[in-house]
Design a protein around this motif. Structure first.
Motif, PDB file in Angstrom:
ATOM      1  N   THR A  62      -4.405   5.689   3.217  1.00 60.28           N
ATOM      2  CA  THR A  62      -4.666   5.773   1.784  1.00 60.28           C
ATOM      3  C   THR A  62      -3.546   6.503   1.051  1.00 60.28           C
ATOM      4  OG1 THR A  62      -6.005   7.710   2.273  1.00 60.28           O
ATOM      5  CG2 THR A  62      -7.163   5.625   1.957  1.00 60.28           C
ATOM      6  N   GLY A  63      -2.552   6.965   1.815  1.00 59.52           N
ATOM      7  CA  GLY A  63      -1.339   7.489   1.203  1.00 59.52           C
ATOM      8  C   GLY A  63      -1.411   8.903   0.657  1.00 59.52           C
ATOM      9  N   ASP A  64      -2.424   9.684   1.070  1.00 57.21           N
ATOM     10  CA  ASP A  64      -2.504  11.053   0.568  1.00 57.21           C
ATOM     11  C   ASP A  64      -1.848  12.058   1.515  1.00 57.21           C
ATOM     12  OD1 ASP A  64      -4.193   9.904  -1.374  1.00 57.21           O
ATOM     13  OD2 ASP A  64      -5.903  10.146  -0.015  1.00 57.21           O
ATOM     14  N   ASP A  65      -0.840  11.614   2.230  1.00 54.02           N
ATOM     15  CA  ASP A  65      -0.086  12.512   3.112  1.00 54.02           C
ATOM     16  C   ASP A  65      -0.985  13.179   4.147  1.00 54.02           C
ATOM     17  OD1 ASP A  65       2.537  12.586   3.361  1.00 54.02           O
ATOM     18  OD2 ASP A  65       2.857  14.457   2.273  1.00 54.02           O
ATOM     19  N   TYR A  66      -1.230  14.477   4.040  1.00 53.32           N
ATOM     20  CA  TYR A  66      -1.951  15.168   5.101  1.00 53.32           C
ATOM     21  C   TYR A  66      -3.392  14.716   5.255  1.00 53.32           C
ATOM     22  CZ  TYR A  66       1.375  18.127   7.299  1.00 53.32           C
ATOM     23  OH  TYR A  66       2.409  18.556   8.061  1.00 53.32           O
ATOM     24  N   GLY A  67      -4.048  14.489   4.138  1.00 47.81           N
ATOM     25  CA  GLY A  67      -5.443  14.088   4.236  1.00 47.81           C
ATOM     26  C   GLY A  67      -5.624  12.586   4.361  1.00 47.81           C
TER      27      GLY A  67
END
Lengths: 91, 104
Positions: A62-67
């Motif tokens: 989903t592209g939210d990096d760490y999460g």
């Protein structure tokens, strides 16, 4: 796509763990951390498997990096019969 | 020169054998876990090429007649030795690349 699925999930050293990851995110999209806990795998191992699956357009994030949460791509969904066939034997 | 090429053939044959054993280990394990025809196909591919290279290693390194014959430039001229080395080198390149993606 079918050939890629077979090779990535049954032809490689990490194949059966990749199949387990795919089954887990099919149930419910999850982030790498949750997957590591759930499947009792090292976090870095999970990240590596996810990268390989992503590179082959089998999962996307989903592209939210760490999460970031991972889920199967539309392409993988279209070939889910094949995935099921592989996954059912993977554990 | 001639015997160098034959040494290349011998070395690559043994290297191919080791690379293939590594591949067969991964594919054999996957076949054991998955029991799919695809995993079996890969394992069979590795086993057949192991047969090829094991036979090659035996003939080129151990068999008294054949190993003496290929090392003798009067009987096996350099172009033929070059060709033999090229086959082994191409096979090695293919297997090395396959190992790289398989161990990924």
């Amino acid at each position: 796509m079918e050939g890629v699925l077979w090779y990535v999930l049954t032809g490689t050293r990490g194949g059966s763990n990749r199949a387990r990851i795919l089954r887990a995110i099919d149930e419910r999209p999850r982030n790498a951390n949750k997957l590591a806990e759930e499947l009792d795998l090292d976090y870095k191992t999970v990240r590596h498997h996810l990268d390989v699956l992503k590179e082959n357009d089998i999962v996307r994030d989903t592209g939210d990096d760490y999460g970031a949460v991972y889920l199967p791509t539309d392409r993988a969904r279209q070939n889910w019969d094949t995935v099921e066939e592989i996954i059912q034997n993977a554990l | 020169m001639a015997s160098t090429l034959v040494d290349v053939v011998r070395l690559l044959t043994v290297l191919n054998l080791f690379v293939l054993l590594g591949l067969a280990a991964v594919w054999g394990r996957n076949w054991w876990d998955l029991r799919s025809k695809h995993a079996f196909g890969l394992l069979l591919f590795a086993l057949l090429l192991i047969g090829e290279n094991a036979l090659g290693a035996y003939l080129f390194l151990l068999d008294p007649t054949v190993s003496a014959w290929i090392g003798n430039p009067e009987q096996v001229p350099p172009p033929a030795q070059t060709a033999m080395a090229a086959f082994r080198a191409l096979e090695f390149a293919g297997l090395a690349f396959l190992s790289w993606v398989t161990y990924d």
